[in-house]
Scaffold this motif. Structure first.
Motif, PDB file in Angstrom:
ATOM      1  N   GLY A   1       0.830  -1.200   0.000  1.00 51.21           N
ATOM      2  CA  GLY A   1       0.000   0.000   0.000  1.00 51.21           C
ATOM      3  C   GLY A   1       0.863   1.248   0.000  1.00 51.21           C
ATOM      4  N   SER A   2       0.237   2.408  -0.064  1.00 51.12           N
ATOM      5  CA  SER A   2       0.977   3.652  -0.296  1.00 51.12           C
ATOM      6  C   SER A   2       1.977   3.973   0.799  1.00 51.12           C
ATOM      7  N   GLY A   3       1.720   3.553   2.042  1.00 50.11           N
ATOM      8  CA  GLY A   3       2.623   3.868   3.133  1.00 50.11           C
ATOM      9  C   GLY A   3       3.736   2.861   3.326  1.00 50.11           C
ATOM     10  N   ALA A   4       3.757   1.787   2.522  1.00 52.69           N
ATOM     11  CA  ALA A   4       4.791   0.754   2.626  1.00 52.69           C
ATOM     12  C   ALA A   4       5.920   1.041   1.650  1.00 52.69           C
ATOM     13  N   PHE A   5       7.104   0.494   1.920  1.00 54.66           N
ATOM     14  CA  PHE A   5       8.191   0.743   0.977  1.00 54.66           C
ATOM     15  C   PHE A   5       8.095  -0.157  -0.250  1.00 54.66           C
ATOM     16  N   LEU A   6       7.244  -1.190  -0.194  1.00 55.31           N
ATOM     17  CA  LEU A   6       6.881  -1.963  -1.389  1.00 55.31           C
ATOM     18  C   LEU A   6       5.364  -1.785  -1.579  1.00 55.31           C
ATOM     19  N   PRO A   7       4.921  -0.751  -2.292  1.00 53.60           N
ATOM     20  CA  PRO A   7       3.481  -0.476  -2.386  1.00 53.60           C
ATOM     21  C   PRO A   7       2.681  -1.580  -3.070  1.00 53.60           C
TER      22      PRO A   7
END
Length: 429
Positions: free
Chosen positions: A207-213
């Motif tokens: 998702g947008s807040g992860a470093f792998l979206p």
């Protein structure tokens, strides 16, 4: 000393998409740790891995080589099972704070070696250091003693634990190679396997807040790490979780501690409690406690008692007032309607710009800085209602934080439906 291999040849082999044998991988890591392979050569190799990947055997060899670059911890003789948890990081991800004492309440040892934040994702140690007196560093003997007594310790990893990873991580962060899945997986798992825990639960975010979206990439990482754990004899399970929206209603340091204490008191935001409970169940199952009633331990004070003991054992005062930012600014809704989107990355960047995070390793953080949210997707809002409060000690930081939040909140007409997004998307074992 005459080196058995040439760094340029090893770089070129991976650049051209060829497999590296075990001997070359082990040599590369050892030579890099000794300084016989230069930083620029290791950076070139890391870029080749980002572009061409590694197969499972290569990733396993890389992980074992990084473990062997330093010391291994062991908890043999501890009179209780050990289990750890690792999150790939996100916005408002304070789960370790309530989770470790909750699991420890069931006579399980949780040796939680944690890190500091960089960029838009916060660090567990930064959050805890907002508690007056609390210290992150524990000597190995002190760690064992605390685990035997309290059952939980959240502390910094020692310098002798997978030192090759520490050096390689610093290069990846400055060369655009952080997203290479073989390097992420070997980095995380080398430290966790070297730590000596018997079991491990992974919280892998997308998702947008992860470093792998992208969910597919996050799932690939989760499967790779579960396999590496199994290869090393560490029982490993992963939960794939959605980081499109911040966890809870806070992103910062002291304000996340405050929210964690609310969860330990039986309250707190529903999503923070849900993920804490889910991860605790997985950890306790691996530790041989599948019937543990984790929700009861949150509600009846057992988890809170362990929290207070854990904080005191590391020099902190769990009753002391937490730091409060000197300046605040509210972001208001511009219309009536329903909040349908709240971008996690934008909230994380705003918190970082307010001083809650750091741009470079070693930078100081503001313990009172961050973003306090007043609504979540699905909530009705009115024009002029606060959507977020920005907190900082430096008012000059506020305009850029406001800029980061531009477009982060989308409000639709009243009655609009928000698509249901389960927080826990999959379990991988």
């Amino acid at each position: 000393m005459t080196e058995p291999f040439d760094a340029v040849d090893v770089i070129a082999a991976k650049r051209d998409g060829r497999e590296l044998d075990t001997a070359r991988i082990r040599w590369l890591v050892d030579a890099f740790t000794r300084g016989a392979v230069a930083d620029e050569q290791m950076s070139a190799w890391a870029m080749a891995v980002l572009l061409n990947g590694m197969d499972r055997r290569e990733i396993r060899d890389l992980t074992l080589a990084m473990i062997d670059s330093g010391e291994r911890m062991t908890f043999t003789g501890l009179p209780k099972p050990t289990v750890d948890k690792h999150s790939t990081g996100g916005v408002g991800d304070k789960i370790t704070l309530p989770l470790a004492p909750l699991v420890a309440a069931f006579d399980v040892a949780v040796p939680q070696l944690s890190g500091r934040g960089l960029g838009h994702t916060g660090g567990t140690l930064d959050k805890l250091e907002s508690i007056p007196g609390w210290r992150a560093d524990l000597a190995p003997d002190a760690l064992r003693t605390q685990l035997a007594d309290v059952g939980a310790a959240i502390c910094a990893a020692g310098a002798d634990l997978a030192p090759a990873d520490k050096r390689l991580y610093a290069l990846r962060d400055t060369t655009g190679t952080v997203e290479a899945i073989p390097l992420i997986a070997s980095s995380i798992m080398s430290k966790k396997i070297a730590e000596g825990t018997a079991a491990l639960v992974l919280d892998v975010k997308f998702g947008s807040g992860a470093f792998l979206p992208q969910r597919g990439r996050a799932e690939e990482l989760a499967r790779t790490m579960v396999e590496l754990g199994g290869d090393a004899g560490v029982a490993t399970v992963a939960l794939l979780t959605d980081m499109s929206v911040p966890l809870g209603l806070t992103a910062g340091n002291a304000i996340e501690v405050e929210e964690s204490v609310e969860v330990l008191a039986g309250g707190g935001p529903a999503d923070v409690r849900e993920l804490t409970v889910a991860l605790a169940r997985e950890m306790l199952t691996l530790a041989g406690r599948p019937d543990a009633d984790v929700e009861a331990a949150l509600d009846d004070g057992r988890a809170m008692d362990r929290w207070r003991r854990m904080i005191r054992a590391q020099g902190g005062d769990p009753e002391a007032p937490l730091p409060v930012a000197r300046e605040s600014h509210q972001v208001l809704a511009d219309r009536d309607g329903v909040l349908v989107e709240q971008d996690a990355r934008a909230v994380g960047v705003a918190a970082w710009r307010l001083g809650a995070g750091r741009a470079r390793q070693g930078d100081p953080v503001q313990h009172g800085a961050g973003v306090r949210l007043h609504a979540k997707p699905g909530d009705p809002v009115r024009a002029g209602q606060p959507l977020a409060t920005l907190l900082t000690d430096d008012a000059d930081r506020i305009p850029r934080a406001v800029e980061a939040l531009a477009g982060a909140h989308r409000i639709a007409a009243s009655g609009s439906q928000v698509p249901e997004r389960p927080l826990i998307a999959a379990r991988i074992a």
